[in-house]
Design a protein around this motif. Structure first.
Motif, PDB file in Angstrom:
ATOM      1  N   PRO A  28       0.827  -1.218   0.000  1.00  0.00           N
ATOM      2  CA  PRO A  28       0.000   0.000   0.000  1.00  0.00           C
ATOM      3  C   PRO A  28       0.855   1.259   0.000  1.00  0.00           C
ATOM      4  N   VAL A  29       0.465   2.188  -0.831  1.00  0.00           N
ATOM      5  CA  VAL A  29       1.180   3.450  -0.939  1.00  0.00           C
ATOM      6  C   VAL A  29       0.398   4.487  -0.153  1.00  0.00           C
ATOM      7  N   LYS A  30       1.052   5.164   0.760  1.00  0.00           N
ATOM      8  CA  LYS A  30       0.372   6.173   1.555  1.00  0.00           C
ATOM      9  C   LYS A  30       0.396   7.496   0.802  1.00  0.00           C
ATOM     10  N   ILE A  31      -0.792   8.011   0.550  1.00  0.00           N
ATOM     11  CA  ILE A  31      -0.937   9.283  -0.147  1.00  0.00           C
ATOM     12  C   ILE A  31      -1.409  10.301   0.867  1.00  0.00           C
ATOM     13  N   ASP A  32      -0.798  11.441   0.846  1.00  0.00           N
ATOM     14  CA  ASP A  32      -1.167  12.511   1.762  1.00  0.00           C
ATOM     15  C   ASP A  32      -2.601  12.952   1.457  1.00  0.00           C
ATOM     16  N   PRO A  33      -3.483  13.045   2.449  1.00  0.00           N
ATOM     17  CA  PRO A  33      -4.868  13.467   2.182  1.00  0.00           C
ATOM     18  C   PRO A  33      -4.961  14.832   1.516  1.00  0.00           C
ATOM     19  N   LYS A  34      -3.995  15.690   1.792  1.00  0.00           N
ATOM     20  CA  LYS A  34      -3.980  17.014   1.166  1.00  0.00           C
ATOM     21  C   LYS A  34      -3.911  16.890  -0.359  1.00  0.00           C
ATOM     22  N   VAL A  35      -3.109  15.933  -0.823  1.00  0.00           N
ATOM     23  CA  VAL A  35      -2.968  15.708  -2.258  1.00  0.00           C
ATOM     24  C   VAL A  35      -4.152  14.902  -2.792  1.00  0.00           C
ATOM     25  N   PHE A  36      -4.606  13.928  -2.014  1.00  0.00           N
ATOM     26  CA  PHE A  36      -5.665  13.024  -2.454  1.00  0.00           C
ATOM     27  C   PHE A  36      -6.976  13.768  -2.696  1.00  0.00           C
ATOM     28  N   PHE A  37      -7.308  14.730  -1.848  1.00  0.00           N
ATOM     29  CA  PHE A  37      -8.577  15.440  -1.962  1.00  0.00           C
ATOM     30  C   PHE A  37      -8.454  16.769  -2.699  1.00  0.00           C
ATOM     31  N   ALA A  38      -7.376  16.993  -3.422  1.00  0.00           N
ATOM     32  CA  ALA A  38      -7.188  18.257  -4.139  1.00  0.00           C
ATOM     33  C   ALA A  38      -8.258  18.436  -5.217  1.00  0.00           C
ATOM     34  N   ASN A  39      -8.598  17.389  -5.948  1.00  0.00           N
ATOM     35  CA  ASN A  39      -9.629  17.494  -6.987  1.00  0.00           C
ATOM     36  C   ASN A  39     -10.984  17.829  -6.381  1.00  0.00           C
ATOM     37  N   GLU A  40     -11.292  17.219  -5.250  1.00  0.00           N
ATOM     38  CA  GLU A  40     -12.570  17.492  -4.603  1.00  0.00           C
ATOM     39  C   GLU A  40     -12.638  18.932  -4.113  1.00  0.00           C
ATOM     40  N   ARG A  41     -11.540  19.425  -3.553  1.00  0.00           N
ATOM     41  CA  ARG A  41     -11.515  20.816  -3.096  1.00  0.00           C
ATOM     42  C   ARG A  41     -11.692  21.773  -4.262  1.00  0.00           C
TER      43      ARG A  41
END
Length: 80
Positions: A28-41
């Motif tokens: 599993p690759v850990k992705i920072d939530p800040k980057v993961f939810f950028a499209n949603e923001r």
């Protein structure tokens, strides 16, 4: 000597080497939530802007047709 090179090459390319590569791929690759939810923001920000523009346009349309006095209404339609 050539047998050892051939054996090392086979082991690195197809045998145990690819097994360890597959394990690293399935980890599993850990992705920072800040980057993961950028499209949603970004989407929510554009939705916010669109709601503001829609509200402003409804207000403009609602107040644009409302006459300020009865005299301006009669002159606008060609009546005296």
């Amino acid at each position: 000597v050539s047998k050892k090179k051939s054996h090392a090459h086979d082991g690195g390319g197809g045998g145990s080497g690819s097994g360890s590569q597959q394990l690293s791929r399935s980890a599993p690759v850990k992705i920072d939530p800040k980057v993961f939810f950028a499209n949603e923001r970004t989407f929510l920000a554009w939705m916010h802007v669109s709601v503001i523009l829609a509200g402003a346009s409804v207000a403009i349309v609602a107040f644009a047709d409302a006459p300020s006095s009865s005299s301006s209404r009669s002159t606008r339609h060609g009546r005296s």
